[in-house]
Design a protein around this motif. Structure first.
Motif, mmCIF file in Angstrom:
data_model
loop_
_atom_site.group_PDB
_atom_site.id
_atom_site.type_symbol
_atom_site.label_atom_id
_atom_site.label_comp_id
_atom_site.label_asym_id
_atom_site.label_seq_id
_atom_site.Cartn_x
_atom_site.Cartn_y
_atom_site.Cartn_z
ATOM 1 N N THR A 60 32.558 -6.914 6.703
ATOM 2 C CA THR A 60 31.883 -5.564 7.318
ATOM 3 C C THR A 60 33.315 -5.369 8.570
ATOM 4 O O THR A 60 34.061 -6.111 8.833
ATOM 5 C CB THR A 60 30.881 -5.771 7.971
ATOM 6 O OG1 THR A 60 30.785 -6.675 8.895
ATOM 7 C CG2 THR A 60 29.765 -6.193 6.612
ATOM 8 N N GLU A 61 32.872 -4.222 9.235
ATOM 9 C CA GLU A 61 33.795 -3.921 10.339
ATOM 10 C C GLU A 61 33.370 -4.410 11.609
ATOM 11 O O GLU A 61 34.006 -4.300 12.764
ATOM 12 C CB GLU A 61 33.756 -2.393 10.374
ATOM 13 C CG GLU A 61 34.519 -1.653 9.264
ATOM 14 C CD GLU A 61 34.533 -0.029 9.472
ATOM 15 O OE1 GLU A 61 34.266 0.491 10.659
ATOM 16 O OE2 GLU A 61 34.826 0.441 8.408
ATOM 17 N N GLU A 62 32.021 -5.161 11.610
ATOM 18 C CA GLU A 62 31.620 -5.874 12.750
ATOM 19 C C GLU A 62 32.603 -6.936 13.464
ATOM 20 O O GLU A 62 33.110 -7.512 12.644
ATOM 21 C CB GLU A 62 30.146 -6.591 12.521
ATOM 22 C CG GLU A 62 29.370 -7.050 13.407
ATOM 23 C CD GLU A 62 28.237 -7.595 13.210
ATOM 24 O OE1 GLU A 62 27.462 -8.226 13.923
ATOM 25 O OE2 GLU A 62 27.578 -7.429 12.297
ATOM 26 N N LYS A 63 32.707 -6.771 14.648
ATOM 27 C CA LYS A 63 33.504 -7.893 15.227
ATOM 28 C C LYS A 63 32.731 -9.170 15.239
ATOM 29 O O LYS A 63 31.864 -9.338 15.188
ATOM 30 C CB LYS A 63 33.749 -7.479 16.624
ATOM 31 C CG LYS A 63 34.916 -6.351 16.543
ATOM 32 C CD LYS A 63 35.353 -6.195 18.009
ATOM 33 C CE LYS A 63 36.613 -5.480 18.007
ATOM 34 N NZ LYS A 63 37.869 -6.471 17.942
ATOM 35 N N VAL A 113 44.466 -4.917 15.564
ATOM 36 C CA VAL A 113 44.377 -4.471 13.990
ATOM 37 C C VAL A 113 45.710 -4.243 13.580
ATOM 38 O O VAL A 113 46.341 -4.492 12.314
ATOM 39 C CB VAL A 113 43.701 -3.000 14.070
ATOM 40 C CG1 VAL A 113 43.814 -2.350 12.785
ATOM 41 C CG2 VAL A 113 42.203 -3.385 14.463
ATOM 42 N N GLY A 140 41.605 -6.128 5.899
ATOM 43 C CA GLY A 140 40.134 -5.593 6.272
ATOM 44 C C GLY A 140 39.641 -6.574 6.821
ATOM 45 O O GLY A 140 38.294 -6.503 7.083
ATOM 46 N N PRO A 172 38.292 -8.476 10.537
ATOM 47 C CA PRO A 172 38.329 -8.068 11.846
ATOM 48 C C PRO A 172 38.971 -9.123 12.688
ATOM 49 O O PRO A 172 39.314 -9.032 13.714
ATOM 50 C CB PRO A 172 37.062 -7.932 12.102
ATOM 51 C CG PRO A 172 36.250 -8.636 11.159
ATOM 52 C CD PRO A 172 37.065 -8.869 9.970
ATOM 53 N N GLY A 207 35.274 -12.878 9.228
ATOM 54 C CA GLY A 207 34.401 -11.896 9.383
ATOM 55 C C GLY A 207 33.142 -11.874 8.944
ATOM 56 O O GLY A 207 32.719 -12.829 8.115
ATOM 57 N N GLY A 256 31.079 -8.966 3.719
ATOM 58 C CA GLY A 256 30.917 -7.776 2.903
ATOM 59 C C GLY A 256 30.335 -7.781 1.658
ATOM 60 O O GLY A 256 30.230 -6.810 1.083
#
Length: 175
Positions: free
Chosen positions: A18-21, A54, A73, A75, A151, A154
């Motif tokens: 996921t994009e969550e840090k 990034v 992808g 984080p 991360g 996902g």
């Protein structure tokens, strides 16, 4: 985790995040696991570089010909290296540290995947270790074992299938 047996069964490679840090506390806990890992002669030659930038992660995703693109992808990427001038078994020491870090990530509920660097090449034939050294400013005496993509998961993966264990690979007393 209830036990090491369960942890080993559920630890799978995750290449989608996921994009969550990842929290600073979780990063610290994973780095701690790598730093307290057993090492030859207690020299503790492994070191880690934590990468959240990034653009740097994007560049690292091109550090080898195949199998690193999914880093883009993630984080968080942690480079596991070791001082080859300090230990003649730096590869083994770094591998143990990386494994401890991967197990800690799973225990924290995070997904992670090993990206082999040592002995690999970029798409244009450059040494992957040197590419990572250049990107991260790592001195030449350090060997780069791997990059760990980390991360929040996902995707879900099933635990290891115990029925697929190759017990025929067990030998007692002699091969």
């Amino acid at each position: 985790m209830d036990s090491i047996n369960k942890l080993l069964a559920v630890r799978r490679s995750h290449r989608k995040f996921t994009e969550e840090k990842v929290s600073e506390a979780d990063v610290r806990q994973m780095v701690r696991a790598a730093l307290i890992a057993p090492s030859s002669k207690g020299l503790h030659s492994p070191e880690v570089v934590v990468i959240e930038d990034v653009s740097t992660i994007q560049a690292l995703s091109r550090c080898k010909d195949m199998g690193a693109d999914f880093l883009a992808g993630a984080p968080l990427v942690i480079a596991v290296l070791a001082d080859s001038s300090l230990s003649d078994v730096w590869i083994e020491d770094a591998s143990v540290a990386a494994t401890c870090l991967l197990l800690q990530a799973e225990d924290l509920g995070l997904g992670a995947c090993w990206v082999q660097v040592r002995g690999r090449q970029t798409a244009d034939g450059k040494d992957s270790e040197q590419t990572v050294r250049d990107l991260l400013g790592v001195p030449q005496r350090y060997g780069v074992c791997c990059l760990l993509a980390i991360g929040h998961k996902g995707m879900e993966r099933k635990p290891q299938n115990e029925e697929r264990l190759k017990w025929e690979h067990l030998h007692t007393e002699r091969f």
